[in-house]
Scaffold this active site. Structure first.
Site, mmCIF file in Angstrom:
data_model
loop_
_atom_site.group_PDB
_atom_site.id
_atom_site.type_symbol
_atom_site.label_atom_id
_atom_site.label_comp_id
_atom_site.label_asym_id
_atom_site.label_seq_id
_atom_site.Cartn_x
_atom_site.Cartn_y
_atom_site.Cartn_z
ATOM 1 N N LYS A 1 -1.020 -9.530 2.836
ATOM 2 C CA LYS A 1 -0.279 -9.072 4.029
ATOM 3 C C LYS A 1 -1.166 -8.109 4.802
ATOM 4 O O LYS A 1 -1.890 -7.309 4.184
ATOM 5 C CB LYS A 1 1.027 -8.374 3.612
ATOM 6 N N ASP B 1 -1.098 -6.161 -0.274
ATOM 7 C CA ASP B 1 -1.442 -5.558 1.025
ATOM 8 C C ASP B 1 -2.941 -5.346 1.181
ATOM 9 O O ASP B 1 -3.592 -4.784 0.278
ATOM 10 C CB ASP B 1 -0.782 -4.175 1.132
ATOM 11 N N ASP C 1 0.843 -1.204 0.000
ATOM 12 C CA ASP C 1 0.000 0.000 0.000
ATOM 13 C C ASP C 1 0.879 1.255 0.000
ATOM 14 O O ASP C 1 0.373 2.377 -0.054
ATOM 15 C CB ASP C 1 -0.999 -0.008 1.156
ATOM 16 N N SER C 2 2.220 1.065 0.007
ATOM 17 C CA SER C 2 3.130 2.197 -0.209
ATOM 18 C C SER C 2 2.872 2.827 -1.568
ATOM 19 O O SER C 2 3.363 3.917 -1.861
ATOM 20 C CB SER C 2 4.595 1.742 -0.102
ATOM 21 N N GLU D 1 -1.166 -5.564 8.602
ATOM 22 C CA GLU D 1 -0.336 -4.977 9.664
ATOM 23 C C GLU D 1 -0.960 -5.198 11.031
ATOM 24 O O GLU D 1 -2.160 -4.965 11.207
ATOM 25 C CB GLU D 1 -0.181 -3.459 9.421
ATOM 26 N N GLU E 1 9.474 -4.171 10.202
ATOM 27 C CA GLU E 1 9.819 -2.854 9.629
ATOM 28 C C GLU E 1 10.371 -1.933 10.708
ATOM 29 O O GLU E 1 9.745 -1.732 11.760
ATOM 30 C CB GLU E 1 8.582 -2.216 8.970
HETATM 31 O O1 KIV Z 1 3.612 -1.147 1.602
HETATM 32 C C1 KIV Z 1 4.800 -1.499 1.608
HETATM 33 O O2 KIV Z 1 5.582 -1.225 0.683
HETATM 34 C C2 KIV Z 1 5.266 -2.281 2.756
HETATM 35 C C3 KIV Z 1 6.744 -2.491 2.883
HETATM 36 C C4 KIV Z 1 7.425 -1.249 3.257
HETATM 37 C C5 KIV Z 1 7.050 -3.624 3.779
HETATM 38 O O3 KIV Z 1 4.486 -2.692 3.539
#
Ligand code: KIV
Length: 268
Positions: free
Chosen positions: A115, A86, A47-48, A117, A185
């Site tokens: 994934k 994500d 989600d970055s 969090e 992280e």
């Molecule tokens: O969203 C992302 O890119 C991440 C990484 C920084 C692990 O969760």
């Protein structure tokens, strides 16, 4: 290169081969086709993308539909890679939402895994149910950017005893709930190493020292694709921002000269 799967990931950990697992983020079809031809182990559609593709200040604004669009594009470009997508902010705040949205993201993108969090009780229940339903889930602890407002900023975790104990406990709980791997992280190196030695599932570090089972980086940081400097823990291997800018400036000035020779300039 043979495509990775959760069985191979587990075996990788047990064999202690010392070869670090390499994961990079990816958000678009063309970059995915490129990564598909490399030795990269895992692709994360993180989600970055909210920061580096959509220009948001935090990942909080990313939606489920955003993740479906970008992860499906990456999957089309990289059919030979193990893809992690994500679950974005607000899509797993309750058990029911997490299971429903997890299934939707998995089904619509055809990613190999998801994934999320955090390691609160309801996160563990979601991970357990998704895993039981056939959806592998990667955990993510330490700096969890979706909670940046609650955490009070971006900083290293595990610096004091209570933070260390909390991280170790969270990592063990994620493993027990069925997570097939866990991202650490911005975790203090010693604590990340300790967690790596305690778990039977791979740890993937970012800003967590060199001794985790794998490393993940945002591809835009690694190639310095943006105007801003990447975070301290990432050593860029190129400066694509400056390179592309120079190429475009060169193209524009050459083009201008040609038009001027043709008597076809913009200023006639
Ligand atoms: O969203 C992302 O890119 C991440 C990484 C920084 C692990 O969760």
């Amino acid at each position: 290169m043979k495509k990775l799967d959760t069985r191979k990931l587990r075996a990788h950990k047990l064999s202690k081969t010392n070869k670090s697992l390499q994961m990079l983020t990816c958000y678009d079809y063309q970059t995915a086709t490129l990564l598909n031809e490399t030795e990269l182990d895992l692709i994360l559609v993180g989600d970055s993308l909210g920061n580096v593709v959509l220009g948001y200040e935090t990942t909080v604004e990313v939606t489920l539909n955003d993740m479906i669009t970008f992860a499906a594009a990456v999957k089309r470009g990289a059919p030979n890679k193990f893809i992690v997508a994500d679950l974005p902010f607000g899509t797993y705040s309750t058990f029911e939402d997490g299971v429903k949205n997890g299934i939707e993201l998995f089904q619509k993108t055809k990613a190999e895994s998801l994934k999320l969090e955090g390691a609160e009780d309801y996160h563990l229940e979601i991970i357990r149910r998704l895993t039981q339903s056939g959806i592998p889930v990667m955990g993510h602890i330490g700096l969890t950017p979706q909670s940046v407002h609650e955490l009070g900023g971006y900083y290293t975790h595990g610096k004091d005893e209570s933070s260390r104990n909390r991280l170790i406990n969270e990592a063990k709980r994620l493993e027990a709930a069925g997570a097939f791997a866990v991202v650490l992280e911005c975790v203090k190196e010693e604590v990340a190493t300790e967690i790596t030695n305690l778990l039977n599932i791979p740890t993937i570090g970012i800003g967590a020292g060199p001794l985790t089972d794998g490393q993940v980086l945002v591809i835009n940081d690694l190639l310095q694709m943006g105007a801003n400097k990447p975070p301290k823990f990432c050593q860029p291997i190129a400066n694509l921002f400056e390179l592309k800018k120079a190429l475009i400036e060169d193209y524009l000035s050459t083009n201008k000269e040609i038009h001027q020779q043709d008597g076809n300039s913009l200023h006639h």
